[in-house]
Design a protein around this motif. Structure first.
Motif, PDB file in Angstrom:
ATOM      1  N   ALA A 166       0.922  -1.146   0.057  1.00 51.86           N
ATOM      2  CA  ALA A 166       0.076   0.092  -0.174  1.00 51.86           C
ATOM      3  C   ALA A 166       0.971   1.182   0.073  1.00 51.86           C
ATOM      4  N   LEU A 168       4.141   1.545  -0.950  1.00 52.57           N
ATOM      5  CA  LEU A 168       4.405   1.757  -2.775  1.00 52.57           C
ATOM      6  C   LEU A 168       3.588   1.922  -3.471  1.00 52.57           C
ATOM      7  N   ALA A 169       2.501   1.541  -3.524  1.00 55.40           N
ATOM      8  CA  ALA A 169       1.249   2.189  -4.222  1.00 55.40           C
ATOM      9  C   ALA A 169       0.840   3.505  -4.279  1.00 55.40           C
ATOM     10  N   ALA A 170       0.891   3.992  -2.992  1.00 58.79           N
ATOM     11  CA  ALA A 170       0.774   5.458  -2.801  1.00 58.79           C
ATOM     12  C   ALA A 170       2.014   6.365  -3.370  1.00 58.79           C
TER      13      ALA A 170
END
Lengths: 215, 215
Positions: A166, A168-170
């Motif tokens: 989450a 790294l996605a953000a």
């Protein structure tokens, strides 16, 4: 045609110089906007040296992916970043990540993410290497969170693997919006929100530096 | 060379057919992998019709950006999505977003985000249109959150603008990781984390469907 394992030290240095030149050119002009000839000229090697090390553009791009993954992950592990294994360290990492974008006027985006955006659907070899690069990066984040969990700073409810994905996605999404809008606000908002979520798993609120939607 | 405003109804339909064909080809093969001739053949128009509507590839790509932004935003507003203005609706939206990626084997990524990844640094016109498209998408998310805030379901501490940016970033980054790794887990983790964060601002826990790192 020579694998890196069989290269002399000088050969490895030449190959690395080519990859490094290619990485810089591609970061600025994209894969489509960078020719083998541009890379050859920037690296200061001959045409026969180029073809000796890289059969085609695809094999060069694949090595550029590995190179950028290394650069990004080394940056995350630098002494300036100061580790990723405490709430304070994660906030420092986020601030540094945002500051770096501000310093370059939000241009260019993530060295790895921008490559992914360009070649992920059209170059199978590059996609495989990108998946490895992102997995390594995720592991780096996960290890920090796992240490916090092992020390009892993160609640047993927290799943370091999901939190790392989450985060790294953000970061990746924040980078893309920031790059497109030339404004660091989306990256800052995304990282702040995600870190506040991570901090909601703190067993001792005193270990959390600051939280919520400030700034 | 004719602006859309001056086109006849038939002209507008032809232009839209060209843009729609271009959008599909570019989504599959990328901007670099799609030629004007490919688009002409797919749209079933003549060479002189192509040049009548689009002076060059750049102007076509810019219209493709607008087209994909419209497609994405209409998808978010479809009856199936059921609005974005309650905690339950946001969870449904997230589940639908993840399911769509699973259904297409995590291939292709976001229609707008994947375009951004390819042209944001190399095509100024496309970047300007992408920024508008993302801003529209963000506004859509913000309006839902603002309604929740106006009804007192979201605490006054919540900033709908920042939450909307953070949600869109989580979606974009989650999409990119999911597309690269051909695995919906990063998208699911990113949206779940971000929605749990949004839910932390609920004034009445009973309005929140489910929370935390389940699944």
């Amino acid at each position: 045609m020579t694998g890196t394992a069989k290269l002399t030290r000088k050969g490895r240095a030449t190959k690395e110089r080519i990859v490094s030149a290619a990485a810089d050119l591609i970061y600025e002009h994209g894969v489509a906007g960078t020719s083998i000839e541009d890379v050859r000229a920037a690296a200061g090697v001959s045409g026969s040296q180029m073809t000796h090390y890289f059969q085609d553009k695809r094999s060069l791009v694949a090595d550029v992916v590995d190179h950028q993954a290394r650069v990004v992950i080394e940056l995350e592990s630098s002494p300036a970043a100061g580790g990723l294994d405490s709430f304070e360290a994660l906030r420092r990492w986020a601030a540094l990540t945002v500051q770096r974008q501000v310093d370059k006027h939000c241009e260019g985006g993530c060295r790895l993410g921008s490559l992914a955006g360009e070649v992920v659907e059209t170059d199978l070899l590059a996609r495989a290497r990108l998946a490895i690069g992102f997995a390594e990066w995720e592991r780096k984040l996960r290890e920090g969170l796992q240490s916090m969990s092992d020390r009892g700073e993160l609640s047993p409810d927290a799943d370091p693997e999901k939190l790392a994905m989450a985060l790294l996605a953000a970061l990746q999404g924040g980078m893309l919006l920031t790059q497109t809008q030339r404004d660091a606000a989306p990256l800052a908002a995304a990282l702040d929100a995600m870190l506040t979520y991570v901090e909601s798993f703190a067993t001792d609120p005193a270990t959390v530096g600051r939280r919520g939607q400030d700034g």
